[in-house]
Design a protein around this motif. Structure first.
Motif, PDB file in Angstrom:
ATOM      1  N   SER A   1      -4.511   6.939  -2.436  1.00 29.85           N
ATOM      2  CA  SER A   1      -3.461   7.152  -1.438  1.00 29.85           C
ATOM      3  C   SER A   1      -2.650   8.389  -1.799  1.00 29.85           C
ATOM      4  O   SER A   1      -2.655   8.839  -2.945  1.00 29.85           O
ATOM      5  CB  SER A   1      -2.530   5.937  -1.342  1.00 29.85           C
ATOM      6  OG  SER A   1      -1.892   5.695  -2.579  1.00 29.85           O
ATOM      7  N   ASP A   2      -1.970   8.936  -0.807  1.00 34.70           N
ATOM      8  CA  ASP A   2      -1.069  10.077  -0.989  1.00 34.70           C
ATOM      9  C   ASP A   2       0.159   9.848  -0.136  1.00 34.70           C
ATOM     10  O   ASP A   2       0.192  10.172   1.055  1.00 34.70           O
ATOM     11  CB  ASP A   2      -1.772  11.374  -0.588  1.00 34.70           C
ATOM     12  CG  ASP A   2      -0.883  12.606  -0.728  1.00 34.70           C
ATOM     13  OD1 ASP A   2       0.279  12.454  -1.181  1.00 34.70           O
ATOM     14  OD2 ASP A   2      -1.332  13.720  -0.379  1.00 34.70           O
ATOM     15  N   GLY A   3       1.184   9.260  -0.747  1.00 32.69           N
ATOM     16  CA  GLY A   3       2.385   8.891  -0.026  1.00 32.69           C
ATOM     17  C   GLY A   3       3.212  10.059   0.477  1.00 32.69           C
ATOM     18  O   GLY A   3       4.091   9.870   1.329  1.00 32.69           O
TER      19      GLY A   3
ATOM     20  N   ARG B   1      -2.866  17.183  14.520  1.00 39.56           N
ATOM     21  CA  ARG B   1      -3.521  18.237  13.737  1.00 39.56           C
ATOM     22  C   ARG B   1      -3.635  17.824  12.269  1.00 39.56           C
ATOM     23  O   ARG B   1      -4.686  18.010  11.639  1.00 39.56           O
ATOM     24  CB  ARG B   1      -2.746  19.545  13.849  1.00 39.56           C
ATOM     25  CG  ARG B   1      -3.408  20.717  13.111  1.00 39.56           C
ATOM     26  CD  ARG B   1      -2.561  21.981  13.222  1.00 39.56           C
ATOM     27  NE  ARG B   1      -2.425  22.397  14.595  1.00 39.56           N
ATOM     28  CZ  ARG B   1      -3.306  23.150  15.241  1.00 39.56           C
ATOM     29  NH1 ARG B   1      -4.419  23.540  14.614  1.00 39.56           N
ATOM     30  NH2 ARG B   1      -3.105  23.506  16.498  1.00 39.56           N
ATOM     31  N   ALA B   2      -2.562  17.255  11.713  1.00 41.69           N
ATOM     32  CA  ALA B   2      -2.598  16.836  10.310  1.00 41.69           C
ATOM     33  C   ALA B   2      -3.628  15.743  10.087  1.00 41.69           C
ATOM     34  O   ALA B   2      -4.345  15.741   9.082  1.00 41.69           O
ATOM     35  CB  ALA B   2      -1.208  16.365   9.875  1.00 41.69           C
TER      36      ALA B   2
ATOM     37  N   PHE C   1      -7.000  15.907   7.762  1.00 40.79           N
ATOM     38  CA  PHE C   1      -7.212  14.901   6.719  1.00 40.79           C
ATOM     39  C   PHE C   1      -8.602  14.281   6.843  1.00 40.79           C
ATOM     40  O   PHE C   1      -9.331  14.149   5.849  1.00 40.79           O
ATOM     41  CB  PHE C   1      -6.135  13.824   6.817  1.00 40.79           C
ATOM     42  CG  PHE C   1      -6.377  12.612   5.962  1.00 40.79           C
ATOM     43  CD1 PHE C   1      -6.439  12.712   4.586  1.00 40.79           C
ATOM     44  CD2 PHE C   1      -6.550  11.363   6.550  1.00 40.79           C
ATOM     45  CE1 PHE C   1      -6.656  11.587   3.792  1.00 40.79           C
ATOM     46  CE2 PHE C   1      -6.769  10.237   5.770  1.00 40.79           C
ATOM     47  CZ  PHE C   1      -6.826  10.351   4.389  1.00 40.79           C
ATOM     48  N   ILE C   2      -8.997  13.919   8.055  1.00 36.80           N
ATOM     49  CA  ILE C   2     -10.315  13.319   8.262  1.00 36.80           C
ATOM     50  C   ILE C   2     -11.413  14.305   7.863  1.00 36.80           C
ATOM     51  O   ILE C   2     -12.394  13.937   7.198  1.00 36.80           O
ATOM     52  CB  ILE C   2     -10.487  12.883   9.725  1.00 36.80           C
ATOM     53  CG1 ILE C   2      -9.505  11.764  10.066  1.00 36.80           C
ATOM     54  CG2 ILE C   2     -11.923  12.424  10.001  1.00 36.80           C
ATOM     55  CD1 ILE C   2      -9.419  11.447  11.544  1.00 36.80           C
TER      56      ILE C   2
ATOM     57  N   GLY D   1      -7.012   6.273   6.341  1.00 35.18           N
ATOM     58  CA  GLY D   1      -6.004   5.992   7.353  1.00 35.18           C
ATOM     59  C   GLY D   1      -4.621   6.412   6.922  1.00 35.18           C
ATOM     60  O   GLY D   1      -4.429   7.145   5.943  1.00 35.18           O
ATOM     61  N   ALA D   2      -3.645   5.917   7.673  1.00 36.29           N
ATOM     62  CA  ALA D   2      -2.248   6.299   7.471  1.00 36.29           C
ATOM     63  C   ALA D   2      -1.781   5.888   6.083  1.00 36.29           C
ATOM     64  O   ALA D   2      -2.294   4.956   5.474  1.00 36.29           O
ATOM     65  CB  ALA D   2      -1.375   5.668   8.549  1.00 36.29           C
TER      66      ALA D   2
END
Length: 353
Positions: free
Chosen positions: A206-208, A242-243, A247-248, A337-338
């Protein structure tokens, strides 16, 4: 051990806990549930003031399903879980753990998993939710496998569920979200598997610092519900399209590469790759960057849209039902995901008993 809904089977005995180093855990059965109401992309495009073919051209999504009034996440989840149990030949009373991934729970508390436990009548089960957004099913697998491996004596089975009722949290005028999201649930029963079959190590991340890329900003302790949050649409999904797309484009090829390298194989050796699919056309377009042929991907989002934590297990369920998976196949699950969050695991698919 794997049984689809079309191949019911019933087991009479419990397996012992795999403590001999020769057994592990795998998916015994899958199930899914979609609400009855189906909404076409042409209808959504027109409501957004777009050309009727706009959504399908850009995403590949033809339809999505919408929950009926009064139909909550737990209702969808229990229906999917019940089908998975029947496919596995496992009674609800033999389930020891229910792990549910969702971003759209019935309420902030208690956990939606507890609601599902009551609906299934699974009195032996411990139940809790996982808030890892669209990676929730992969996170749930890790929780289930870890819990099963820690049990002493005969181990009951675990249910891992992904469910979303996104339709209650959409701004109908926002094309970035209204074009993509749908409602649905999918589930898997986890039980013992003899080596070399089963679920491999689960890798999570994860990347908070990117938590603001996709979120529902109001309704929690930071911004509790008020007239202002309701009027400002703070209880709907906000997404930096866009972000998320960037990321995907970065994370999916990376997950395939990491999983293949860790297993000492090449992406071409994977019989099936089951990704999260927020935008089916975008994910399919990344096959080459991941070292894959598009035919290796299990894409099922065309007729359901982005159903969040249910997307990956729904695609897996469809692959099981259409017999795209054979015993001994290497099946990669790749979630993202988010949060942002991500995770992957490689399953060596077991034979039927």
């Amino acid at each position: 051990m794997i049984r689809s809904e079309q191949q019911p089977h019933h087991y009479r005995t419990h397996f012992g806990r795999p403590d001999d180093g020769k057994t592990g855990w795998s998916i015994w059965g899958t199930g899914a549930y979609l609400p009855d109401r189906r909404v076409g992309s042409e209808e959504v495009s027109r409501a957004l003031g777009l050309d009727p073919s706009w959504i399908e051209r850009r995403t590949g999504i033809r339809h999505r399903h919408v929950a009926a009034p009064g139909q909550a996440a737990s209702d969808l989840a229990a229906a999917a879980a019940g089908r998975a149990l029947r496919a596995a030949g496992v009674a609800a009373g033999d389930v020891g753990l229910i792990v549910l991934g969702t971003s759209t729970p019935d309420e902030l508390g208690p956990s939606t998993a507890c609601r599902v436990q009551a609906l299934l009548d699974a009195p032996r089960a411990a139940a809790f939710d996982i808030a890892a957004a669209c990676t929730g099913f992969v996170y749930g697998l890790q929780a289930a496998v870890g819990w099963l491996g820690a049990q002493r004596g005969p181990a009951p089975y675990a249910l891992v569920i992904g469910v979303e009722v996104y339709s209650r949290f959409l701004n109908g005028t926002d094309r970035a979200t209204a074009a993509l999201f749908g409602d649905g649930a999918a589930a898997a029963v986890i039980g013992p598997a003899a080596a070399p079959y089963g679920i491999g190590p689960v890798t999570l991340g994860s990347d908070g610092t990117r938590a603001g890329d996709v979120l529902i900003p109001a309704g929690g302790s930071r911004s509790p519900a008020s007239q202002a949050t309701v009027g400002g649409l703070g209880h709907t999904i906000h997404m930096d399209a866009r972000a998320v797309r960037d990321f995907i484009g970065e994370i999916f090829p990376r997950l395939v590469d990491e999983a293949s390298e860790a297993a000492g194989i090449k992406p071409a050796d994977l019989a099936l790759v089951v990704p999260h699919q927020p935008n089916p056309r975008l994910v399919a377009s990344l096959a080459a960057a991941a070292g894959l042929e598009e035919a290796q991907l299990a894409i099922a989002g065309h007729d359901v849209g982005n159903i969040g934590a249910a997307s990956l297990p729904y695609a897996l369920h469809r692959a099981v039902r259409t017999r795209r998976i054979a015993p001994g196949d290497l099946v990669l699950l790749a979630g993202f995901g988010a949060g942002v969050t991500w995770g992957h695991t490689l399953i060596t698919w077991p034979p039927s008993p």
